[in-house]
Each structure stands twice: as C-alpha cells, then as structure tokens.
Motif scaffolding. Sequence first.
Motif, short mmCIF file in Angstrom:
data_model
loop_
_atom_site.label_atom_id
_atom_site.label_comp_id
_atom_site.label_asym_id
_atom_site.label_seq_id
_atom_site.Cartn_x
_atom_site.Cartn_y
_atom_site.Cartn_z
N ASP A 327 91.13 -17.84 8.81
CA ASP A 327 90.35 -19.06 9.00
C ASP A 327 88.90 -18.72 9.27
N LEU A 328 88.00 -19.52 8.72
CA LEU A 328 86.56 -19.29 8.88
C LEU A 328 85.95 -20.48 9.60
N TYR A 329 85.43 -20.22 10.82
CA TYR A 329 84.84 -21.29 11.62
C TYR A 329 83.34 -21.35 11.38
N ASP A 330 82.84 -22.56 11.12
CA ASP A 330 81.42 -22.80 10.90
C ASP A 330 80.87 -23.54 12.12
N PRO A 331 80.05 -22.90 12.96
CA PRO A 331 79.51 -23.58 14.14
C PRO A 331 78.64 -24.78 13.77
N ALA A 332 77.99 -24.75 12.60
CA ALA A 332 77.09 -25.84 12.22
C ALA A 332 77.85 -27.14 12.00
N SER A 333 79.03 -27.06 11.38
CA SER A 333 79.82 -28.26 11.10
C SER A 333 80.99 -28.43 12.06
N ASN A 334 81.22 -27.41 12.89
CA ASN A 334 82.34 -27.41 13.84
C ASN A 334 83.67 -27.62 13.11
N THR A 335 83.84 -26.89 12.02
CA THR A 335 85.06 -27.01 11.22
C THR A 335 85.56 -25.63 10.80
N PHE A 336 86.85 -25.58 10.48
CA PHE A 336 87.45 -24.39 9.89
C PHE A 336 87.66 -24.60 8.40
N SER A 337 87.56 -23.52 7.64
CA SER A 337 87.93 -23.53 6.24
C SER A 337 88.75 -22.28 5.96
N SER A 338 89.37 -22.22 4.78
CA SER A 338 90.24 -21.09 4.46
C SER A 338 89.43 -19.87 4.05
N ALA A 339 89.86 -18.71 4.53
CA ALA A 339 89.30 -17.43 4.11
C ALA A 339 90.39 -16.59 3.44
N GLY A 340 91.30 -17.27 2.75
CA GLY A 340 92.37 -16.58 2.05
C GLY A 340 93.47 -16.12 2.98
N LYS A 341 94.22 -15.13 2.53
CA LYS A 341 95.34 -14.61 3.32
C LYS A 341 95.34 -13.09 3.28
N ASN A 342 95.55 -12.48 4.45
CA ASN A 342 95.77 -11.03 4.45
C ASN A 342 97.24 -10.76 4.17
N ALA A 343 97.58 -9.51 3.89
CA ALA A 343 98.91 -9.20 3.36
C ALA A 343 99.90 -8.66 4.37
N ILE A 344 99.41 -8.16 5.50
CA ILE A 344 100.25 -7.38 6.41
C ILE A 344 100.30 -8.07 7.77
N PRO A 345 101.47 -8.19 8.41
CA PRO A 345 101.52 -8.78 9.75
C PRO A 345 100.64 -7.98 10.71
N ARG A 346 99.76 -8.69 11.40
CA ARG A 346 98.86 -8.03 12.35
C ARG A 346 99.15 -8.59 13.74
N LEU A 347 99.93 -7.82 14.51
CA LEU A 347 100.43 -8.30 15.79
C LEU A 347 99.79 -7.50 16.93
N TYR A 348 100.57 -7.14 17.93
CA TYR A 348 100.09 -6.40 19.09
C TYR A 348 99.38 -5.12 18.65
N HIS A 349 98.26 -4.83 19.29
CA HIS A 349 97.45 -3.64 19.00
C HIS A 349 96.87 -3.64 17.59
N SER A 350 96.62 -4.81 17.03
CA SER A 350 95.84 -4.86 15.79
C SER A 350 94.36 -4.98 16.17
#
Length: 695
Positions: A327-350
């Motif tokens: 997710d990509l947050y834009d402070p100017a519009s106070n909205t999120f937009s999509s930044a695509g998807k990563n491929a690997i689960p990123r959990l604890y200690h990522s």
Amino acid sequence: MSAVLARVSIVLSITFLITIASVSAYPQANIQGQWSTLPYTMPINPIHAALLNNGQVLVIAGTGNDPTVTNSQAALWNPVSGNIRLFPLTWDMFCNGMSVLPDGRPLIAGGTIKYNPFLGINKASVFDPVANQFTDLLPMRYGRWYPTTTILPDGSVLVFSGTTETGGTNTKEEIFSPWLWNWSPAYSAGWTPPLYPRMHVLPNGNVFYSGPSYQSRYYYPATHSWSGVVATTNYAAKRTYGSSVLLPLWPASNYKPVVMILGGNTTATATTELIDLSAATPAWQWGPSMSQARIEMNAVILPNGKVLAIGGSASDEKASTASYNADLYDPASNTFSSAGKNAIPRLYHSTALLLADATVWLAGSNPQRGTYDPRMEIYQPAYLFDSTGNLAVRPTITSAPAYVTYGQTFTVQTPDAANITSGVLVRPGAPTHAFDMDQRLVGLTYTAGAGALSITAPPNSNIAPPGYYMLFLLNSAGVPSVASFIQLTAGADFSITPAPAQQVVVSGQNATYSIQLVAAGGFNSTVNLSNSAPPNGMTASLSNNSMSNGTSSSLTLSTASLKPPALPQTYTITIMGSGGGLTRSAPVKLLVNSPGDFSLADSPTAITITRGGPSAQAVVTLTPSGGFVGVTKFTISGLPANVTAQLSPASLTSSGSATLTLTAGSAAVAGTRNITITGTSGTLVHTTALTLTVQ
C-alpha cells in the motif's frame, strides 16, 4: 572521478542489477510499480539493517533467534555487485538497537545475553564502513534486549527501554556522546515503556513517543525528563509490531510534524492514525485504512514523500494470513493506493530499506525459531517508469558537496536543473521489528540556474539531526535521481575512538590501546593528544602526541610498579585531543587482577530445612592459590520461591570463610534442588553447589 561522482556511479549500477534480476514486468508498472526477487539470498537472518553512506547495507543477525547457534554474525551487502561479506561478532547482537552516528558509523546497543527467558546484554559497538570492522565501546550501565536508539539534535544517541540483564523492562535511558565517547548516567523515566518504543525527534528538539501502547508522551532531552500522557490513540489496544512514521517535513508548512501509526496487534488491524504535533492540543485522528491488516509490517518513506506499507500478516507469525498487498500512502490526499504485491510472506523479523537508487529492499521472515526466509525482494516504485511501462529517464546529479552546514546555501550540478521540481534529504534507514529508528525526509528550498541548483540546507539540527542524508532531485514527472550522500553537520568536528575500550591485566603487565581519529564535516586540523594522570605506580605513554585524519596513535599503560590498595581494581584513563579549536575525549578502562586464582567449597554440601521451621547453615570457604590476594564478592542463585539466603560476610579478601544461612517460609514448596554460590573477583569466577531439600 570525484568522490561524489564515484558514489553516483556506484549507485547507478544498482538499478542495472535490479533490472536483470526482474522476472516479469507488471502491465501497470507506471501505476503500481514492479516487484522482483533477487537471484541470490541472504546467508544470515536479516533482523536489523542499516544503510551506510557508501550505499552498502549492514545486516545484523547475532545468533539469529536460534539458541543452538554459537557464532554470532553480521553481514555487509553490496547491492551493486551482490557480494555479501560475513563478519564474526564477539557478542550476541541479536535484537539490538541501532542508529547511525553523525560520522557515518552505526552504533549497536544491547542484544541478547540469554534465551528463554530473554535477558539483555549491556554491550555496545560501532561499525566502521571504511575499515569494515566492529569496535566495542565501554558498556552501558544496564543490559538491553529490544531497546530503541534515537539520534538527538546534538548528535548524541538516546537509548531507551529493553529487557535488562536480570529481567524486567528497563525504565531508565542512557545517552551515548560521540564527542566524549562515553555513556551518560542513567536517567529514570518515571514510567515503564514497551519494548522497542517508537520514537521521533520533532522540529522543536523534543522526542515524541508514539507507541506501540496507546498513551503518547514527550521526552525532553534538555532536562532528561518525560511528560505525562499527552494523547491517547483511538484504537483501544496496543499496536504491537505495528509501525510508526514521522511524515515528511516541508519548508512550505514550516516543517509541521505529523506522525502516522499503522497496523499492529494480533489479530491485526488495518487501521491507521495521525497526530498533528503542531496543534495546541495534539490528538490522534483516524487515518485511512490499509488494504490488509498487518502485524510485523514495515513502513518506508519514499523520495516523493509517500509512505510504502508492506508485509506483515493478519495473525502474528502465520504465513497463511500473510499480507501480500503493498500500500502507498499519500500525505497530500490522505489516501492509500496500490503498490502491487510482493511474492514472499514477510512476517516476524522482516525488514525493509529505501536504497540510494530510490528502490526498496525487502528481506527476512522468521516466524519459526531456527529457520528464516533468505530470499530478498526489490520494489521499483511507479515513479521509475514512464507511461509505456519502460524505465523512465532519470534526472542526474553530476556533483554535490560531501558535507554542508545548517542553513548553508550550496550548489548541486545537474543538467536537469530547469526541470527539477523537488529536492529532498532522506536519512538512511535502520529498521528492525516493524520500526525504522533512523528514517526521515526533509524538504529543501532551492533556485535553479544554468546547469545547477542553489539549495539551502535545513535551518537547524532539530529539523534534521546531524549525519549523512541522501540527496534526491525529482523532476516534473516525479522521477527521482539516484541519491548523492551528503553529511549534514554543525561544522568541522572529530572524535577519538580507542580500541579496545577496556582491558584486563594481571598486576605487573602492560596494556596497549590503539587510537583512531575520525573526522567529520571536512575537519583537517592536527589534533594534539594527551592523557589524564595515571595513579601512582602506573605509567602512561602515547606513541604519537599528535594525529591528523588517516594517522594513528596508541596509549600504553604499565602496571609494573602499581601497588593498588586491593585487587581487583578498575582504573579509568581519559585520552584528550585538541585541534581546530575543539577538544574531544575518550575514556579507557583497565581492570588489574590479582595473580593466582582461588577455589570455593561448602560444608556440608547438602542441607535439609523444614518450611516455616528454623534456619540451617553451611560454611563457604575460599582457598587462594598462586599468590591470589583479591577481593571476592558472593552471589546466590537457584533459590526456590519463599526460601531466603544470607551470606555473612558478603565478600572475602584473599581467603577465609563465610556463613550461609537458609530459611524456608511457610509457603515454600517441598522438594530438592541445587543452589549455586558464585564468587567473583575481577574476571575470575568460580562456583560451588549445595543441595537443598525443603520438607
């Protein structure tokens, strides 16, 4: 080739490396960006990382969340060549705090002294990115596991929280001074923080604590004190392993500070909140929600001022609930937009870092002890692509100064000057456990000329604490340049680094400490060295009485004639350096042990006592050997609940006996167990065991 051009050339190669690693292009790369997996892996668990001013990444694993590991490790990753160099560590830096000092050296504070339960170590070290080596500092006063480090406006480092060496959360802060090369006294906070508290330096010089608990506070560096609760979050639970970001500081808004907190908790939340700390009465306000709930997430500030929220999961450490959406947050519009998807689960200690080519590195995941995901991903944001999905033409920096002072107007050469619409300084990050302790973006004011920009540096160190920053230029299409590293400083300065910081000798031996001078802000004066007076019977000699940048010296302490009143004895000698109108110092410590050794024995070796009944006694005897004459202090461990023990006396000199008295309260649990009596004299440690039966 100038040093700046060399840096630019190196980082430009990163883009090439990432391009050849890409496996496919998203059809909407110019809208969502593009994710790719690197063709090689990280050989250690990337629990904590820091971007260095040469574009390389220092990765700290320690024992890597695996108690069976006996060799603690760190790594240096070169994104240009893909080379990863491993470093052995002399102590376990697992779950430390890390921030980069103003001179570019990462400071590592705390780590692990014991697993199950986890206990913190009091050691600290710095990594030199020029010599590629670690140098241990004098230890902190307390052990810290899961501490947070924060670079303050004066360049010192605030270290707060963390589990101590005896258990429990540390409620005292310590401050490391690069100019005195030493630790401050410990200051009591007056409240108990969570582990890894989220801390941000504000433009007024104070520090804001944003979580993960729901009550926010200020820390006042000038008085080493804390405020009461100044705001309470709307989310009623702790945002455990959620993230926190100080949003970009822009000159046009007078550097208005707004902090954003994201996600956290398990079951996790997708909610966010924002607080305007310039308001008369700051209050948390709901922000837009992310596309997925996230615990163990990362949040990365991009050069265009947007914030990338990535990784995590809905349920802590469960890959089946992983949050793949970026997710990509834009402070100017106070909205999120999509930044695509990563491929690997990123959990604890990522972990995740903005690199100098304006891409984002994403690595690690360690939900199960003893194993981690070694694969690494790179995100190329949409600003790197044109409308056809091909890589956009980037503005370039052909030269920039190596360092600037606050408020200074400096020149940056660029053939794209007429098309530049934004210039920013981004402090290289140092993330761990869902929080980046260093990242910060400060907007710049500038005027454009023929082939150059005239840029004004931030006005003071409250807005941009001293240290290295990445200078990005963005064109009218929002495409960023490759960064040039610039050191922001109050002026020319230097520090003195002794190694090792402390040594142990037997009375009559010598100890030698190397001395390194580290310059900052263009310091090039000669530094005259001296040292404080040693005690009677000890001599001190410097190999060189003056140093310049790139030269070295050493201090040798001789104890040949030393007759201390009692052994072991610790002495502190201060090394002073004067030059360029500045005086800096650094202490070294020398522990003088007694020659010989000692042994312990107890009689009887087994005792039976009745709960609620009378006490029982044993005698602990210290026997010297080889001329031992030291003071030995005793401690007792392994006592069951509601059983008390007292040793009289609590220490012995050279030899003798102490009486151990054991008493079982009426609530003591019946049973048999071993208790341990430990005697410590300097670095000599011996134990004796006693079998205790409660009936």
